[in-house]
Design a protein around this motif. Structure first.
Motif, short mmCIF file in Angstrom:
data_model
loop_
_atom_site.label_atom_id
_atom_site.label_comp_id
_atom_site.label_asym_id
_atom_site.label_seq_id
_atom_site.Cartn_x
_atom_site.Cartn_y
_atom_site.Cartn_z
N TYR A 90 -5.89 7.95 -4.56
CA TYR A 90 -4.98 8.99 -4.07
C TYR A 90 -4.01 9.31 -5.53
N SER A 91 -4.37 10.55 -5.80
CA SER A 91 -3.79 11.23 -7.02
C SER A 91 -2.31 11.04 -6.80
N GLU A 92 -1.70 11.42 -8.16
CA GLU A 92 -0.12 11.45 -8.20
C GLU A 92 0.34 12.44 -7.35
N ASP B 46 -1.13 13.65 -4.60
CA ASP B 46 -1.53 13.77 -3.15
C ASP B 46 -0.18 13.35 -2.39
N THR B 47 -0.02 13.93 -1.25
CA THR B 47 1.19 13.69 -0.22
C THR B 47 1.10 12.39 0.38
N PHE B 48 0.08 11.53 0.27
CA PHE B 48 -0.02 10.18 0.65
C PHE B 48 1.36 9.62 0.04
N TRP B 49 1.51 9.74 -1.18
CA TRP B 49 2.83 9.16 -1.61
C TRP B 49 4.05 9.58 -1.41
N LYS C 69 3.89 7.93 -6.56
CA LYS C 69 2.90 7.08 -7.05
C LYS C 69 3.55 5.91 -8.23
N PRO C 70 3.46 4.69 -7.82
CA PRO C 70 4.02 3.82 -8.68
C PRO C 70 3.29 4.14 -10.05
N PRO C 71 3.86 3.85 -11.34
CA PRO C 71 3.30 4.08 -12.58
C PRO C 71 2.19 3.02 -12.88
N VAL C 72 1.99 2.06 -12.15
CA VAL C 72 1.08 1.01 -12.32
C VAL C 72 0.59 0.58 -11.01
N PRO D 200 -0.95 -2.01 -7.69
CA PRO D 200 -0.62 -3.26 -7.46
C PRO D 200 -1.00 -4.76 -8.01
N ASN D 201 -1.91 -4.49 -8.82
CA ASN D 201 -2.29 -5.58 -9.63
C ASN D 201 -1.52 -5.45 -11.34
N GLY D 202 -0.64 -4.67 -11.20
CA GLY D 202 0.12 -4.60 -12.57
C GLY D 202 -0.75 -3.70 -13.76
N THR D 203 -1.64 -3.00 -13.29
CA THR D 203 -2.51 -2.23 -14.42
C THR D 203 -2.65 -0.85 -13.61
N VAL D 204 -2.90 0.09 -14.78
CA VAL D 204 -3.28 1.52 -13.99
C VAL D 204 -4.64 1.45 -13.64
N ALA D 205 -4.78 1.31 -12.55
CA ALA D 205 -6.02 1.01 -11.78
C ALA D 205 -7.12 2.07 -11.58
N ALA D 206 -8.13 1.84 -11.99
CA ALA D 206 -9.34 3.00 -12.09
C ALA D 206 -10.59 2.05 -11.43
N ASN D 207 -10.61 1.27 -10.66
CA ASN D 207 -11.83 0.25 -10.24
C ASN D 207 -12.56 0.99 -9.27
N GLY D 208 -13.78 1.40 -9.46
CA GLY D 208 -14.57 2.24 -8.37
C GLY D 208 -15.51 1.06 -7.70
N SER D 209 -15.48 -0.33 -8.14
CA SER D 209 -16.57 -0.91 -7.59
C SER D 209 -16.32 -1.35 -5.97
N ALA D 210 -15.14 -0.86 -5.47
CA ALA D 210 -14.71 -1.23 -3.90
C ALA D 210 -14.62 0.06 -3.18
N LEU D 211 -14.98 1.35 -3.84
CA LEU D 211 -14.83 2.70 -3.37
C LEU D 211 -15.46 2.94 -1.82
N SER D 212 -16.61 2.39 -1.73
CA SER D 212 -17.57 2.54 -0.53
C SER D 212 -16.82 1.77 0.52
N GLU D 213 -16.29 0.45 0.37
CA GLU D 213 -15.60 -0.09 1.34
C GLU D 213 -14.22 0.48 1.61
#
Length: 484
Positions: free
Chosen positions: A362-364, A366-369, A450-453, A455-468
């Motif tokens: 969800y981007s900054e 996105d109404t999700f936030w 959207k929180p600035p970082v 939930p793991n304390g970083t600016v997350a951009a991990n795509g490995s779990a996107l299909s799940e």
């Protein structure tokens, strides 16, 4: 006045007043009722599947909290009689709400006394809508009552709010060849008259009103004892057709999933377990000891995830319930986090990877936030599930694994069998972790941004779990559609 009435009415004075027509829930004006709390429901039904005709007699044992001249019950079916402490009472719908039954005892009932209310009724419940929503579904072979947040009004009179728990006994008489499934344990099955069978269920652990359910019809019932000594009851609707084998094999994993979640949350909180698969409905709900699963899950890549979600609610939502509906993320965020724990345990993406992937989804803009989770105003939105779970992962990152799982187990242990709020969870988490967590909870639950970082304390951009994450998001959309 009869002797029974005198014993129960005590010394109610001339200043007895009506109980409030609601408990003051911020979201639902009419939810629950003032002036009493319920200790026990004894529900006795007779049901004809062919016509969906239901007759019932519900006995409510309650404790008064004020001198009562009048009180309300939440109920939508047609009532034929009401007695209070053995004496006939007058009754009728509230002028502003047809699903609010107003009862006037023949004699006021004193405060801090036990009050016994007997309501008799008869109706066709599938024709009733609660806030525009159907919760009693008439099927080809019978019916099932399921859904939330306000369910019980469609089949028994109640104090319909999560702040009031009670024990239950449910009996239903149906034509021979039909099965009745409810919460707790099956006590007996008898044939009082030729052609009819009476099923009696008892739920001895206190339960919130919307978690009580009943299914009646040609269900296939599988009962037994788990390896850990829990009585289990699984029921399957043959109308599921080709999905039936998957439904069975998945629901049969319920004890395995409960055993795993026990390692994360503490001991399973009830004396029985199981699940019900129905073809009448598309969502799923955590009815206490007996979650109900609709027909939309059995083609999923891993349908055991929805079982993990609903079993997790046995701890968070059922055993530990909400003080009011504005704290809904405590139910759904915890159950969604359990999905992530189960996915990792099954060899999928880790919890941290899933949290990162949801954050990146969800981007900054996105109404999700935009949806504030505390105090919550909309119960069933993806953010309640997913941002709620991200909040827990942010808490885990902040306090560390050891303290985090001590918090989860201790939180359940402290509030087991009762109700809590977000403030109560925050206070407990601060106590266990020794950290000040107001800012973290504000960022993740309150701020409409959207929180600035991540939930793991970083600016997350991990795509490995996107299909799940895509599969889990579909699951949350179906769960969020269960009611309004």
């Amino acid at each position: 006045m009869s002797l029974l009435s005198a014993l129960f009415t005590g010394t109610a004075n001339a200043e007895a007043t009506p109980g409030a027509p609601g408990v003051g829930d911020p979201l639902y004006k009419w939810a629950g009722n003032g002036g009493y709390t319920v200790d026990h429901y004894d529900i006795d039904l007779r049901y004809q599947p062919a016509t969906d005709e239901l007759t019932g007699r519900t006995t409510i044992r309650a404790s008064t909290t004020q001198d009562l001249s009048q009180f309300d019950l939440d109920f939508a079916l047609k009532v034929t009689s009401v007695q209070v402490n053995g004496a006939p009472a007058t009754f009728g719908p509230h002028p502003e709400n047809q699903t609010e039954l107003v009862v006037t005892p023949s004699t006021p009932v004193a405060a801090h006394q036990q009050m016994v209310v007997v309501v008799e009724y008869a109706d066709v419940p599938s024709q009733v809508r609660l806030d525009g929503v159907q919760v009693w579904y008439h099927t080809e072979t019978g019916a099932i009552a399921t859904g939330q947040p306000r369910l019980c009004r469609a089949w028994y009179p109640c104090n319909d709010h999560p702040s009031d728990k009670a024990t239950y006994a449910v009996s239903a008489t149906v034509p021979n060849g039909n099965t009745v499934v409810s919460n707790g344990a099956l006590v007996s099955r008898t044939q009082p008259v030729p052609g009819w069978t009476t099923w009696r269920w008892k739920a001895e652990e206190p339960m919130v009103s919307y978690l009580a359910f009943i299914a009646l019809g040609r269900f296939e019932l599988d009962a037994g004892v788990t390896q850990r000594g829990l009585q289990y009851y699984n029921a399957y609707d043959p109308a599921l057709g080709t999905s039936l084998p998957t439904a069975k094999s998945t629901i049969e994993r319920t004890p395995e999933i409960a055993d795993f979640l026990s390692t994360q949350f503490g001991p399973y909180p009830f004396s029985s377990i199981g699940g019900v698969a129905t073809n009448a409905w598309g969502s799923a709900i955590e009815h206490q000891t007996r979650p109900v699963y609709g027909n939309q899950f059995w083609q999923d890549k891993d349908p055991s995830v929805v079982v993990a979600h609903e079993v997790a609610h046995q701890w968070f939502g059922d055993s530990v319930s909400l003080q009011d509906w504005t704290n809904m993320w405590l139910n759904e965020g915890f159950a969604t986090y359990a999905e992530w724990l189960w996915t990792e345990r099954e060899g999928g993406a880790t919890v941290a990877e899933l949290a990162d992937a949801f954050y990146a989804r969800y981007s900054e803009e996105d109404t999700f936030w935009d949806l504030v989770l505390w105090p919550g105003t909309r119960l069933f939105q993806p953010a309640v599930y997913e941002r709620g779970a991200m909040t827990l992962q942010a808490l885990r990152t902040e306090v560390g694994d050891l303290a985090f799982f001590r918090i989860l187990k201790g939180y359940h242990q402290k509030f087991q069998g009762g109700q809590t709020t977000t403030a109560g969870f925050l206070e407990f988490a601060e106590q266990i972790s020794g950290r000040q967590l107001d800012s973290l909870f504000k960022t993740w639950l309150v701020d409409p941004a959207k929180p600035p970082v991540g939930p793991n304390g970083t600016v997350a951009a991990n795509g490995s779990a996107l299909s799940e994450v895509a599969e889990l998001s579909k699951l949350h959309s179906r769960l969020a559609a269960q009611s309004r």
